[in-house]
Design a protein around this motif. Structure first.
Motif, mmCIF file in Angstrom:
data_model
loop_
_atom_site.group_PDB
_atom_site.id
_atom_site.type_symbol
_atom_site.label_atom_id
_atom_site.label_comp_id
_atom_site.label_asym_id
_atom_site.label_seq_id
_atom_site.Cartn_x
_atom_site.Cartn_y
_atom_site.Cartn_z
ATOM 1 N N ARG A 1 0.831 -1.204 0.000
ATOM 2 C CA ARG A 1 0.000 0.000 0.000
ATOM 3 C C ARG A 1 0.868 1.258 0.000
ATOM 4 N N GLY A 2 0.305 2.339 -0.489
ATOM 5 C CA GLY A 2 1.051 3.592 -0.530
ATOM 6 C C GLY A 2 0.171 4.759 -0.160
ATOM 7 N N GLY A 3 0.512 5.927 -0.687
ATOM 8 C CA GLY A 3 -0.210 7.146 -0.356
ATOM 9 C C GLY A 3 -1.265 7.527 -1.370
ATOM 10 N N GLY A 4 -1.761 6.551 -2.114
ATOM 11 C CA GLY A 4 -2.761 6.819 -3.137
ATOM 12 C C GLY A 4 -2.225 6.523 -4.520
ATOM 13 N N PHE A 5 -3.111 6.449 -5.483
ATOM 14 C CA PHE A 5 -2.710 6.116 -6.853
ATOM 15 C C PHE A 5 -2.229 7.349 -7.607
ATOM 16 N N ARG A 6 -1.308 7.091 -8.532
ATOM 17 C CA ARG A 6 -0.890 8.106 -9.487
ATOM 18 C C ARG A 6 -1.132 7.561 -10.886
ATOM 19 N N TRP A 7 -1.829 8.347 -11.700
ATOM 20 C CA TRP A 7 -2.007 7.999 -13.107
ATOM 21 C C TRP A 7 -1.344 9.106 -13.911
ATOM 22 N N THR A 8 -0.359 8.731 -14.719
ATOM 23 C CA THR A 8 0.479 9.754 -15.348
ATOM 24 C C THR A 8 0.509 9.629 -16.876
ATOM 25 N N THR A 9 1.519 8.946 -17.412
ATOM 26 C CA THR A 9 1.759 8.940 -18.852
ATOM 27 C C THR A 9 0.682 8.194 -19.626
ATOM 28 N N PRO A 10 0.067 8.820 -20.614
ATOM 29 C CA PRO A 10 -0.905 8.107 -21.456
ATOM 30 C C PRO A 10 -0.226 6.965 -22.210
ATOM 31 N N GLN A 11 -0.937 5.869 -22.372
ATOM 32 C CA GLN A 11 -0.378 4.715 -23.077
ATOM 33 C C GLN A 11 -1.430 4.051 -23.966
ATOM 34 N N ALA A 12 -2.168 4.899 -24.687
ATOM 35 C CA ALA A 12 -3.217 4.383 -25.568
ATOM 36 C C ALA A 12 -2.664 3.575 -26.721
ATOM 37 N N THR A 13 -1.407 3.812 -27.088
ATOM 38 C CA THR A 13 -0.813 3.070 -28.205
ATOM 39 C C THR A 13 -0.033 1.845 -27.740
ATOM 40 N N SER B 1 -14.577 -0.320 -36.831
ATOM 41 C CA SER B 1 -14.122 -1.531 -37.525
ATOM 42 C C SER B 1 -12.766 -1.901 -36.954
ATOM 43 N N ARG B 2 -12.295 -3.095 -37.248
ATOM 44 C CA ARG B 2 -10.978 -3.490 -36.725
ATOM 45 C C ARG B 2 -9.871 -2.654 -37.354
ATOM 46 N N ARG B 3 -10.085 -2.182 -38.578
ATOM 47 C CA ARG B 3 -9.073 -1.326 -39.226
ATOM 48 C C ARG B 3 -9.002 0.052 -38.568
ATOM 49 N N SER B 4 -10.056 0.423 -37.851
ATOM 50 C CA SER B 4 -10.099 1.754 -37.227
ATOM 51 C C SER B 4 -9.322 1.818 -35.923
ATOM 52 N N VAL B 5 -9.014 0.680 -35.341
ATOM 53 C CA VAL B 5 -8.460 0.648 -33.993
ATOM 54 C C VAL B 5 -7.150 1.418 -33.880
ATOM 55 N N GLU C 1 -11.672 11.464 -19.602
ATOM 56 C CA GLU C 1 -12.861 10.678 -19.940
ATOM 57 C C GLU C 1 -13.453 11.107 -21.271
ATOM 58 N N GLN C 2 -13.487 12.397 -21.530
ATOM 59 C CA GLN C 2 -13.998 12.881 -22.813
ATOM 60 C C GLN C 2 -13.200 12.300 -23.969
ATOM 61 N N VAL C 3 -11.884 12.303 -23.836
ATOM 62 C CA VAL C 3 -11.018 11.762 -24.882
ATOM 63 C C VAL C 3 -11.284 10.270 -25.064
ATOM 64 N N LEU C 4 -11.379 9.549 -23.950
ATOM 65 C CA LEU C 4 -11.629 8.114 -24.014
ATOM 66 C C LEU C 4 -12.937 7.813 -24.736
ATOM 67 N N LEU C 5 -14.003 8.503 -24.360
ATOM 68 C CA LEU C 5 -15.308 8.250 -24.958
ATOM 69 C C LEU C 5 -15.317 8.570 -26.451
ATOM 70 N N LYS C 6 -14.732 9.700 -26.791
ATOM 71 C CA LYS C 6 -14.716 10.130 -28.193
ATOM 72 C C LYS C 6 -14.002 9.120 -29.083
ATOM 73 N N HIS C 7 -12.813 8.713 -28.693
ATOM 74 C CA HIS C 7 -12.008 7.870 -29.578
ATOM 75 C C HIS C 7 -12.363 6.396 -29.476
ATOM 76 N N ARG D 1 -4.017 6.148 -31.916
ATOM 77 C CA ARG D 1 -2.959 7.145 -32.076
ATOM 78 C C ARG D 1 -3.505 8.544 -31.809
ATOM 79 N N ARG D 2 -4.704 8.816 -32.307
ATOM 80 C CA ARG D 2 -5.317 10.126 -32.037
ATOM 81 C C ARG D 2 -5.673 10.256 -30.557
ATOM 82 N N MET D 3 -6.131 9.152 -29.956
ATOM 83 C CA MET D 3 -6.424 9.170 -28.527
ATOM 84 C C MET D 3 -5.168 9.485 -27.733
#
Length: 469
Positions: A257-269, A446-450, A433-439, A455-457
């Motif tokens: 356990r620690g002092g809470g979570f940190r969410w930092t660098t995006p890793q959508a790709t 389609s599978r080709r869209s992923v 969340e807005q970015v996640l929902l949009k992309h 990358r845009r996300m």
């Protein structure tokens, strides 16, 4: 919208869901100018608590108000149930109140807003928790440490969790029977899940959808990312928190356990993120699910209860929801989310955050303790509209009337899977969340869209995370 010269009219214009990120970010940045705490006539001597309206109807408000008065007859309490479509809308409306100089003392905050409120608007509870340690020992012994850790930020505790919901999997018993399928094992896999959807589809009509889910941060694509051993943002733990863990939890439960979570660098790709999206796109391509819709999931109750959907992710709140929709206890059941590379699952929790501008902080702390008491929560959550944070409240008697049969899954998602964690919710959560929902919607065309959509996300997430809330 990060300009500090925000007007109330501007905030109102941006209060709707979809633009809530701008209001959230702008108001938080302008906190010192927008509180209006010294406006005459604003203060009638009450401790003011703001809650999410749909979750807190008149009966719940009466339960809290009357119960608190019995314990603290000297503290005048007013609970404002703010009508909002979801947490983003709720937070935007709260911040509009702050801008108008009508800031509440306490705000009911879910995981989506914990770090935003902690960073800009909230007061750490550490000094009161330490002072009242003897009184709180029973509370912490009854609450899983993962829930508590999700309410910490940079080493301090900002809320006492009173409820949570993990993204487990609900199954329609009628649909299972029609498909000739048995109830899945606790350790079922992603492939078992896919096979079940195929069996459901082949045994049902054209109007049937085997798997249905909503496009949002909780219960959307995130459970699949967790199951595949990845996340939308790089995840780590803040240092600190030993004062709490050493004081309230045995060594086995405080390890790691620690002092809470940190969410930092995006890793959508990240390759595993792309793999997760590709899997979901393949389900859509095969007709095993539809492209996810937006919203809070309430529209799912009708289609699930009538057998037009076989499987969907939901938490303990659905036990009460399905019962109110007319489903009998044996007509549905719940199981853990299926295993992929891991069987780590996600949850969201909620509790009361104390605002810095409150002139009644000691009184507010008394309400926080009262709201986390077992007897309070027993009265408040009678209809199983959520999962209580207190382990001892989950019993066969509680779920006898509503079901499901495997109700133990709700808390065992934490107890038997200790790496289960909160949805990724940094202070910039509204924009994330807005970015996640949009992309996500685009990626699953389609599978080709992923790959191009991710990358845009990634690019948009990097911009969002660079902004100071």
């Amino acid at each position: 919208m990060t300009d500090s010269h925000l007007t109330r009219r501007t905030l109102l214009r941006y209060g709707a869901y979809g633009a809530g990120a701008a209001a959230l970010a702008g108001t938080a940045a302008s906190w010192d100018r927008l509180t209006g705490a010294d406006i005459p006539g604003r203060d009638d001597g009450s401790l003011v608590v703001a809650t999410l309206g749909p979750a807190y109807g008149p009966e719940a408000i009466r339960t809290l108000t009357e119960g608190f008065k019995k314990v603290h007859p000297d503290i005048k309490l007013r609970i404002n149930a703010v009508q909002a479509t979801d947490w983003s809308d709720f937070f935007a409306k709260i911040l509009t109140q702050i801008a108008a100089g009508t800031a509440p003392d306490l705000v009911y905050v879910a995981t989506e807003g914990v770090q935003l409120f902690a960073q800009r608007l909230g007061v750490a509870l550490d000094k009161w928790v330490k002072r009242d340690a003897a009184e709180l020992r029973e509370y912490f012994a009854d609450v899983h440490p993962s829930l508590v850790e999700s309410m910490m930020y940079e080493g301090s505790l900002y809320q006492l969790p009173v409820e949570f919901n993990a993204a487990d999997v609900y199954l329609n018993s009628q649909v299972l029977k029609r498909a000739g399928a048995g109830f899945p094992a606790a350790d079922w896999t992603r492939d078992d899940f896919t096979d079940l959807l195929r069996d459901m589809k082949s045994s049902s009509g054209s109007q049937f959808t085997p798997y249905f889910w909503t496009n949002r941060l909780w219960g959307g694509v995130v459970p699949w990312l967790f199951a595949n051993g990845t996340n939308l943002l790089a995840e780590s733990k803040a240092p600190g928190g030993a004062w709490l863990w050493d004081g309230f939890y045995p060594s086995a439960e405080r390890r790691g356990r620690g002092g809470g979570f940190r969410w930092t660098t995006p890793q959508a790709t990240d390759a595993r993120v792309e793999e997760s999206y590709d899997y979901l796109a393949s389900l859509i391509q095969e007709g095993l699910c539809t492209r996810p819709e937006g919203g809070n999931g309430q529209n799912l109750i009708g289609v699930f209860s009538t057998g037009r959907v076989g499987v969907t992710p939901a938490g303990g709140f659905w036990a009460g929801g399905l019962h109110l929709a007319g489903m009998q206890p044996g007509s549905f059941d719940v199981q853990y989310f299926p295993r992929w590379r891991t069987q780590r699952m996600q949850f969201g929790a909620a509790g009361y955050a104390l605002l810095r501008t409150s002139k009644r902080q000691d009184e507010a702390w008394e309400f926080i303790k009262f709201a986390a008491r077992r007897d309070t929560l027993m009265r408040l959550f009678e209809t199983n509209q959520t999962t209580p944070a207190r382990r001892s409240m989950l019993s066969a008697d509680r779920y006898r009337e509503t079901g499901p049969r495997h109700w133990q899954v709700f808390y065992d998602t934490l107890d038997k899977f200790p790496d289960t964690g909160p949805i990724p919710a940094p202070p910039q959560v509204a924009e994330v969340e807005q970015v996640l929902l949009k992309h996500t919607g685009t990626a699953l065309a389609s599978r080709r869209s992923v790959a191009p959509a991710l990358r845009r996300m990634q690019s948009d997430l990097e911009k969002a995370m660079e902004r100071d809330v």
